[in-house]
Scaffold this motif. Structure first.
Motif, PDB file in Angstrom:
ATOM      1  N   SER A 116      54.543  41.612  13.393  1.00 17.62           N
ATOM      2  CA  SER A 116      55.319  42.851  13.337  1.00 17.62           C
ATOM      3  C   SER A 116      56.165  42.939  12.076  1.00 17.62           C
ATOM      4  CB  SER A 116      56.216  42.954  14.579  1.00 17.62           C
ATOM      5  OG  SER A 116      57.048  44.079  14.509  1.00 17.62           O
ATOM      6  N   LEU A 117      56.756  41.821  11.678  1.00 19.35           N
ATOM      7  CA  LEU A 117      57.641  41.802  10.514  1.00 19.35           C
ATOM      8  C   LEU A 117      56.911  41.458   9.219  1.00 19.35           C
ATOM      9  CD1 LEU A 117      60.708  40.022  12.164  1.00 19.35           C
ATOM     10  CD2 LEU A 117      60.517  42.436  11.564  1.00 19.35           C
ATOM     11  N   ASN A 118      55.573  41.280   9.329  1.00 17.69           N
ATOM     12  CA  ASN A 118      54.742  41.038   8.139  1.00 17.69           C
ATOM     13  C   ASN A 118      55.162  39.765   7.401  1.00 17.69           C
ATOM     14  OD1 ASN A 118      52.604  41.672   6.472  1.00 17.69           O
ATOM     15  ND2 ASN A 118      53.800  43.044   5.159  1.00 17.69           N
ATOM     16  N   GLN A 119      55.412  38.698   8.170  1.00 18.74           N
ATOM     17  CA  GLN A 119      55.816  37.426   7.582  1.00 18.74           C
ATOM     18  C   GLN A 119      54.631  36.467   7.482  1.00 18.74           C
ATOM     19  OE1 GLN A 119      59.197  36.895   6.415  1.00 18.74           O
ATOM     20  NE2 GLN A 119      58.821  39.082   6.667  1.00 18.74           N
ATOM     21  N   ASN A 120      54.718  35.518   6.554  1.00 18.56           N
ATOM     22  CA  ASN A 120      53.618  34.586   6.327  1.00 18.56           C
ATOM     23  C   ASN A 120      53.672  33.357   7.231  1.00 18.56           C
ATOM     24  OD1 ASN A 120      52.508  36.133   4.193  1.00 18.56           O
ATOM     25  ND2 ASN A 120      54.036  35.309   2.784  1.00 18.56           N
ATOM     26  N   ASN A 121      54.844  33.035   7.784  1.00 24.74           N
ATOM     27  CA  ASN A 121      54.951  31.874   8.659  1.00 24.74           C
ATOM     28  C   ASN A 121      56.017  32.112   9.721  1.00 24.74           C
ATOM     29  OD1 ASN A 121      57.622  30.981   7.480  1.00 24.74           O
ATOM     30  ND2 ASN A 121      56.332  30.749   5.660  1.00 24.74           N
ATOM     31  N   LEU A 122      56.069  31.175  10.685  1.00 22.27           N
ATOM     32  CA  LEU A 122      56.979  31.324  11.816  1.00 22.27           C
ATOM     33  C   LEU A 122      58.374  30.776  11.539  1.00 22.27           C
ATOM     34  CD1 LEU A 122      54.677  30.352  14.835  1.00 22.27           C
ATOM     35  CD2 LEU A 122      55.636  32.590  14.329  1.00 22.27           C
ATOM     36  N   GLU A 123      58.529  30.043  10.453  1.00 22.23           N
ATOM     37  CA  GLU A 123      59.805  29.396  10.175  1.00 22.23           C
ATOM     38  C   GLU A 123      60.920  30.435  10.001  1.00 22.23           C
ATOM     39  OE1 GLU A 123      61.826  26.298   6.946  1.00 22.23           O
ATOM     40  OE2 GLU A 123      59.740  26.929   6.736  1.00 22.23           O
ATOM     41  N   GLY A 124      61.967  30.307  10.794  1.00 25.04           N
ATOM     42  CA  GLY A 124      63.122  31.189  10.684  1.00 25.04           C
ATOM     43  C   GLY A 124      62.892  32.599  11.188  1.00 25.04           C
ATOM     44  N   ILE A 125      61.856  32.804  12.019  1.00 24.77           N
ATOM     45  CA  ILE A 125      61.522  34.165  12.446  1.00 24.77           C
ATOM     46  C   ILE A 125      62.608  34.749  13.348  1.00 24.77           C
ATOM     47  CG2 ILE A 125      60.210  33.541  14.515  1.00 24.77           C
ATOM     48  CD1 ILE A 125      59.187  36.224  11.983  1.00 24.77           C
ATOM     49  N   ILE A 126      63.204  33.913  14.240  1.00 26.40           N
ATOM     50  CA  ILE A 126      64.254  34.414  15.130  1.00 26.40           C
ATOM     51  C   ILE A 126      65.522  34.713  14.332  1.00 26.40           C
ATOM     52  CG2 ILE A 126      65.668  33.906  17.150  1.00 26.40           C
ATOM     53  CD1 ILE A 126      62.703  34.387  17.697  1.00 26.40           C
ATOM     54  N   ARG A 127      65.794  33.885  13.332  1.00 30.85           N
ATOM     55  CA  ARG A 127      66.951  34.138  12.472  1.00 30.85           C
ATOM     56  C   ARG A 127      66.769  35.452  11.717  1.00 30.85           C
ATOM     57  NH1 ARG A 127      66.834  29.705  10.254  1.00 30.85           N
ATOM     58  NH2 ARG A 127      65.811  30.147   8.266  1.00 30.85           N
ATOM     59  N   LEU A 128      65.531  35.723  11.290  1.00 34.54           N
ATOM     60  CA  LEU A 128      65.248  36.977  10.597  1.00 34.54           C
ATOM     61  C   LEU A 128      65.423  38.164  11.538  1.00 34.54           C
ATOM     62  CD1 LEU A 128      64.283  38.565   8.142  1.00 34.54           C
ATOM     63  CD2 LEU A 128      61.922  38.132   8.852  1.00 34.54           C
ATOM     64  N   VAL A 129      65.025  38.003  12.803  1.00 36.23           N
ATOM     65  CA  VAL A 129      65.185  39.091  13.779  1.00 36.23           C
ATOM     66  C   VAL A 129      66.657  39.443  13.948  1.00 36.23           C
ATOM     67  CG1 VAL A 129      64.997  39.662  16.237  1.00 36.23           C
ATOM     68  CG2 VAL A 129      63.054  38.660  15.037  1.00 36.23           C
ATOM     69  N   ARG A 130      67.494  38.398  14.052  1.00 32.96           N
ATOM     70  CA  ARG A 130      68.943  38.649  14.172  1.00 32.96           C
ATOM     71  C   ARG A 130      69.449  39.430  12.959  1.00 32.96           C
ATOM     72  NH1 ARG A 130      69.198  33.059  16.174  1.00 32.96           N
ATOM     73  NH2 ARG A 130      69.653  33.074  18.409  1.00 32.96           N
ATOM     74  N   ARG A 131      68.958  39.050  11.787  1.00 36.54           N
ATOM     75  CA  ARG A 131      69.391  39.751  10.565  1.00 36.54           C
ATOM     76  C   ARG A 131      68.906  41.195  10.567  1.00 36.54           C
ATOM     77  NH1 ARG A 131      67.974  35.200   5.942  1.00 36.54           N
ATOM     78  NH2 ARG A 131      69.761  33.840   6.310  1.00 36.54           N
ATOM     79  N   VAL A 132      67.659  41.399  10.984  1.00 40.15           N
ATOM     80  CA  VAL A 132      67.107  42.749  11.038  1.00 40.15           C
ATOM     81  C   VAL A 132      67.983  43.647  11.897  1.00 40.15           C
ATOM     82  CG1 VAL A 132      65.203  44.145  11.953  1.00 40.15           C
ATOM     83  CG2 VAL A 132      64.701  42.112  10.580  1.00 40.15           C
ATOM     84  N   ILE A 133      68.330  43.168  13.093  1.00 37.66           N
ATOM     85  CA  ILE A 133      69.161  43.950  14.004  1.00 37.66           C
ATOM     86  C   ILE A 133      70.538  44.198  13.405  1.00 37.66           C
ATOM     87  CG2 ILE A 133      70.281  43.972  16.259  1.00 37.66           C
ATOM     88  CD1 ILE A 133      67.287  44.454  16.362  1.00 37.66           C
ATOM     89  N   ASN A 134      71.153  43.146  12.861  1.00 33.82           N
ATOM     90  CA  ASN A 134      72.497  43.284  12.288  1.00 33.82           C
ATOM     91  C   ASN A 134      72.515  44.264  11.122  1.00 33.82           C
ATOM     92  OD1 ASN A 134      73.673  41.501  14.096  1.00 33.82           O
ATOM     93  ND2 ASN A 134      73.351  39.714  12.779  1.00 33.82           N
ATOM     94  N   TYR A 135      71.554  44.114  10.205  1.00 32.22           N
ATOM     95  CA  TYR A 135      71.508  44.987   9.035  1.00 32.22           C
ATOM     96  C   TYR A 135      71.236  46.427   9.451  1.00 32.22           C
ATOM     97  CZ  TYR A 135      71.079  40.604   6.404  1.00 32.22           C
ATOM     98  OH  TYR A 135      71.277  39.353   5.883  1.00 32.22           O
ATOM     99  N   ALA A 136      70.256  46.617  10.352  1.00 34.81           N
ATOM    100  CA  ALA A 136      69.891  47.966  10.762  1.00 34.81           C
ATOM    101  C   ALA A 136      71.071  48.672  11.432  1.00 34.81           C
ATOM    102  CB  ALA A 136      68.686  47.927  11.704  1.00 34.81           C
ATOM    103  N   LEU A 137      71.703  48.009  12.383  1.00 41.92           N
ATOM    104  CA  LEU A 137      72.809  48.634  13.107  1.00 41.92           C
ATOM    105  C   LEU A 137      74.009  48.892  12.192  1.00 41.92           C
ATOM    106  CD1 LEU A 137      72.752  46.756  16.534  1.00 41.92           C
ATOM    107  CD2 LEU A 137      71.797  48.995  15.959  1.00 41.92           C
TER     108      LEU A 137
END
Length: 447
Positions: A116-137
């Motif tokens: 969904s996030l178009n990432q190349n690997n799983l490393e730090g994916i949950i941390r990126l999700v938190r950032r996505v939500i924080n930045y978007a909101l």
């Protein structure tokens, strides 16, 4: 049978992502069909409810009925929720609730998030999700507040807040929906520098991608940007400036667009309409009145789109950059494709070529089909097809007049454009293992 279906779904994150989008679109269509979603005296056909749901979920903004005058407050909120889910990704929203409930995110869910996030690997994916939500909101909250303060000069505070939230979320997610009615978009604010600048900033922030935003936030600490972020920022700014200059030159004397405006207003309009084709879809001038050269420029900008992992569509800025440097490498007789002093691996060059060619063929097919179903000019049909596939939402006026067949064509274009060629291919295509042999090398004449 159930186990086979579950295995088929679990074996491919792209399939789960595709079916998830389909489910959200269908729920949105059902909600928009309810009388509570419509203003008194209005009724909507299933095809129109489905079109609106697809347009909102795919953050496009093309409309067959006027959003501001046709839907009720409940209908507006349904559209806005679909825009939010489509913009940041339904798996991102689902993960937010899982983290809120302190539930562990499974490996399968992480794989779908990666897709969904178009990432190349799983490393730090949950941390990126938190950032996505924080930045978007955070960005949406700031944009909504600023829009509200501006709209309070023109309308009561309650309505200004309502309009501020809707347009702040819609514009950041590059959706293009508006509430001003009569398909006017933001034309009332063509001479308002505050609204123009705020809209441009929100479009850029939504279009750069969450990975780039994370890099920019951490720049003060790391003092460096990744190659991806550098390329995304450079191409975004380059297209923004060049597009604005060309639009200003083409439309400077056009009495139906920029001609009657003062110099400052012309510059603001050119800047906004250089940025909005990248996936936003809001306008302050009548797109159908633009000269054909300008419309074709917008088609090119729409096709390129924004950056990977963002709220927008198109082939993406990084893909465009890789294509350009690959062509330059061929002209210079070099084997390596070099971008900002980094060699790009051939696999990524092939991927860029594949995405571009596949996207081009989809737009061509959509244009040919619309040319059959609709009685409209070729430029208008090409413009609408590109706008749908690139999830932009700009229209020359064809979309509200579409036949049912034309609506189905644009629905498919929007859906394919939002998911992306590779996600769709891996979702419906069979899996192929690595071949155990190589064919003999052949030579053909090129060019």
């Amino acid at each position: 049978m159930y186990k086979q279906a579950k295995g088929w779904l679990a074996s491919s994150p792209p399939r789960a992502l595709t079916l998830g989008f389909v489910a959200i679109i269908l729920v949105g269509a059902i909600l928009l069909k309810l009388p509570i979603s419509l203003k008194d005296g209005q009724s909507i056909r299933w095809i129109d409810a489905l079109f609106t749901s697809v347009s909102a979920t795919c953050v496009t903004g093309l409309v067959v009925v006027d959003t501001g005058t046709f839907f009720s407050v409940f209908g507006h909120w349904v559209i806005l929720v679909l825009v939010q889910i489509g913009g940041v990704g339904f798996m991102t929203m689902g993960t937010l609730f899982a983290l809120f409930l302190r539930r562990k995110v499974s490996l399968k869910e992480r794989l779908i998030l990666q897709e969904s996030l178009n990432q190349n690997n799983l490393e730090g994916i949950i941390r990126l999700v938190r950032r996505v939500i924080n930045y978007a909101l955070t960005i949406e909250l700031a944009g909504s507040l600023l829009f509200t303060l501006r709209f309070m000069l023109d309308m009561p505070p309650g309505r200004a807040l309502y309009y501020g939230i809707f347009h702040g979320v819609s514009i950041f997610n590059n959706a293009g929906f508006d509430l001003f009615g009569d398909y006017r978009s933001m034309s009332n604010y063509i001479s308002d520098p505050f609204v123009n600048i705020l809209s441009i900033i929100l479009i850029i922030l939504g279009g750069l991608g969450f990975v780039v935003l994370a890099d920019l936030v951490e720049y003060r600490r790391n003092r460096r940007l990744s190659l991806h972020s550098k390329v995304a920022i450079c191409v975004t700014l380059l297209l923004f400036v060049v597009g604005a200059i060309v639009i200003l030159l083409f439309e400077f004397t056009n009495e139906k667009t920029l001609g009657p405006l003062g110099t400052a207003d012309k510059i603001f309009a050119a800047l906004l309409h250089s940025m909005t084709p990248r996936s936003a879809g809001i306008t302050t001038i009548d797109v159908s009145s633009l000269r054909q050269a300008t419309q074709f420029l917008l088609v090119i900008l729409m096709f390129i789109g924004v950056s990977p992992g963002s709220t927008g569509g198109g082939i993406k800025t990084t893909t465009f950059a890789v294509l350009i440097v690959a062509v330059l490498a061929v002209f210079r007789g070099r084997e390596d494709v070099v971008l900002l002093r980094h060699t790009i691996e051939r696999e990524r060059v092939y991927k860029a070529i594949t995405v571009t060619l596949f996207s081009f063929l989809i737009v061509v097919a959509g244009t040919m089909l619309l040319s059959v179903t609709e009685n409209h000019t070729f430029m208008g049909v090409l413009f609408e097809s590109t706008s749908a596939f690139a999830t932009v939402g700009l229209s020359t006026g064809l979309t509200p007049e579409l036949t049912d067949a034309g609506k189905l064509i644009l629905i498919l274009l929007m859906f394919m454009g939002r998911l992306g060629p590779f996600t769709l291919f891996y979702a419906v295509g069979p899996k192929h293992g690595r071949p155990l042999y190589r064919h003999a090398e052949g030579k053909i004449i090129i060019g």
